[in-house]
Design an enzyme around this catalytic site. Structure first.
Site, PDB file in Angstrom:
ATOM      1  N   HIS A   1       0.861  -1.190   0.000  1.00 51.11           N
ATOM      2  CA  HIS A   1       0.000   0.000   0.000  1.00 51.11           C
ATOM      3  C   HIS A   1       0.904   1.249   0.000  1.00 51.11           C
ATOM      4  O   HIS A   1       1.544   1.560   0.998  1.00 51.11           O
ATOM      5  CB  HIS A   1      -0.929  -0.027   1.225  1.00 51.11           C
ATOM      6  CG  HIS A   1      -2.094   0.918   1.143  1.00 51.11           C
ATOM      7  ND1 HIS A   1      -3.377   0.572   1.502  1.00 51.11           N
ATOM      8  CD2 HIS A   1      -2.152   2.219   0.751  1.00 51.11           C
ATOM      9  CE1 HIS A   1      -4.183   1.621   1.338  1.00 51.11           C
ATOM     10  NE2 HIS A   1      -3.447   2.646   0.880  1.00 51.11           N
ATOM     11  N   LEU A   2       0.907   1.898  -1.147  1.00 50.12           N
ATOM     12  CA  LEU A   2       1.741   3.083  -1.374  1.00 50.12           C
ATOM     13  C   LEU A   2       1.569   4.136  -0.268  1.00 50.12           C
ATOM     14  O   LEU A   2       0.449   4.397   0.165  1.00 50.12           O
ATOM     15  CB  LEU A   2       1.306   3.699  -2.711  1.00 50.12           C
ATOM     16  CG  LEU A   2       2.100   4.863  -3.300  1.00 50.12           C
ATOM     17  CD1 LEU A   2       3.442   4.357  -3.818  1.00 50.12           C
ATOM     18  CD2 LEU A   2       1.314   5.503  -4.435  1.00 50.12           C
ATOM     19  N   HIS A   3       2.644   4.758   0.197  1.00 51.86           N
ATOM     20  CA  HIS A   3       2.510   5.827   1.199  1.00 51.86           C
ATOM     21  C   HIS A   3       3.740   6.739   1.214  1.00 51.86           C
ATOM     22  O   HIS A   3       4.859   6.293   1.065  1.00 51.86           O
ATOM     23  CB  HIS A   3       2.276   5.242   2.595  1.00 51.86           C
ATOM     24  CG  HIS A   3       3.328   4.270   3.044  1.00 51.86           C
ATOM     25  ND1 HIS A   3       3.358   2.960   2.617  1.00 51.86           N
ATOM     26  CD2 HIS A   3       4.392   4.408   3.861  1.00 51.86           C
ATOM     27  CE1 HIS A   3       4.398   2.339   3.161  1.00 51.86           C
ATOM     28  NE2 HIS A   3       5.045   3.204   3.921  1.00 51.86           N
ATOM     29  N   PHE A   4       3.463   8.018   1.381  1.00 53.64           N
ATOM     30  CA  PHE A   4       4.522   9.017   1.551  1.00 53.64           C
ATOM     31  C   PHE A   4       4.915   9.089   3.020  1.00 53.64           C
ATOM     32  O   PHE A   4       4.049   9.009   3.900  1.00 53.64           O
ATOM     33  CB  PHE A   4       4.026  10.415   1.162  1.00 53.64           C
ATOM     34  CG  PHE A   4       4.144  10.713  -0.306  1.00 53.64           C
ATOM     35  CD1 PHE A   4       5.301  11.290  -0.820  1.00 53.64           C
ATOM     36  CD2 PHE A   4       3.098  10.425  -1.172  1.00 53.64           C
ATOM     37  CE1 PHE A   4       5.415  11.572  -2.168  1.00 53.64           C
ATOM     38  CE2 PHE A   4       3.202  10.702  -2.529  1.00 53.64           C
ATOM     39  CZ  PHE A   4       4.359  11.274  -3.030  1.00 53.64           C
TER      40      PHE A   4
END
Ligand SMILES: [Zn+2]
Length: 163
Positions: A114-117
């Site tokens: 799950h993509l996250h900055f």
């Protein structure tokens, strides 16, 4: 040593083994560290922060790569990064920020699916100068205290950026 009968422990242990996505959980039943639930984006406190105030900004959709983001999702995501930085600036008064993505295990990604900055506030004299994305540090202020300081500001953000 006495053995305590603790049936709830079993559920807890079995639950842990599910290994469900922490970001998807943070939008629902495990939202104790969730600062913002928007229509397309979300902000959570990093449970294992590199430094106090370390936030994670993710799309609400469970996707792993940048290429899967629509233009709209990208815009909402970056707008949320900007707003999160503004809140941390106001509340914690850091001297600067490291903001970035860790894509792939080799780059230090803890949750790959799950993509996250990462938003990592920095202060002059903090000890994390070169270790920001590679190390785990002891945090002076308690996670919950920081959450309590930031949450009212996130509550004022518009969750309807999506429209
Ligand atoms: Zn997810």
């Amino acid at each position: 040593m006495k053995t305590m009968w603790a049936p709830w422990r079993i559920d807890y242990i079995l639950g842990e083994k599910e290994e469900r996505c922490i970001f998807c959980l943070a939008m629902g039943e495990r939202s104790e560290l969730t600062l913002f639930k928007g229509h397309g984006s979300m902000v959570v406190m990093n449970k294992y922060p590199y430094i106090n105030g370390h936030l994670l900004v993710a799309p609400t959709r469970h996707i792993a790569s940048l290429e899967e983001l629509s233009v709209k999702e990208m815009a909402v995501l970056l707008k949320t990064v900007e707003q999160s930085v503004a809140v941390v600036k106001k509340v914690m008064k850091p001297d600067g920020f490291n903001i970035g993505l860790n894509l792939g295990k080799v780059a230090g990604a803890g949750v790959e699916e799950h993509l996250h900055f990462h938003i990592v506030p920095r202060w002059f004299g903090d000890t994390n100068a070169l270790a920001v994305f590679a190390d785990v540090r002891v945090i002076p202020e308690h996670l919950e205290a920081t959450y309590g300081n930031l949450k009212p500001h996130f509550d004022r953000l518009d969750p309807g950026l999506w429209e």
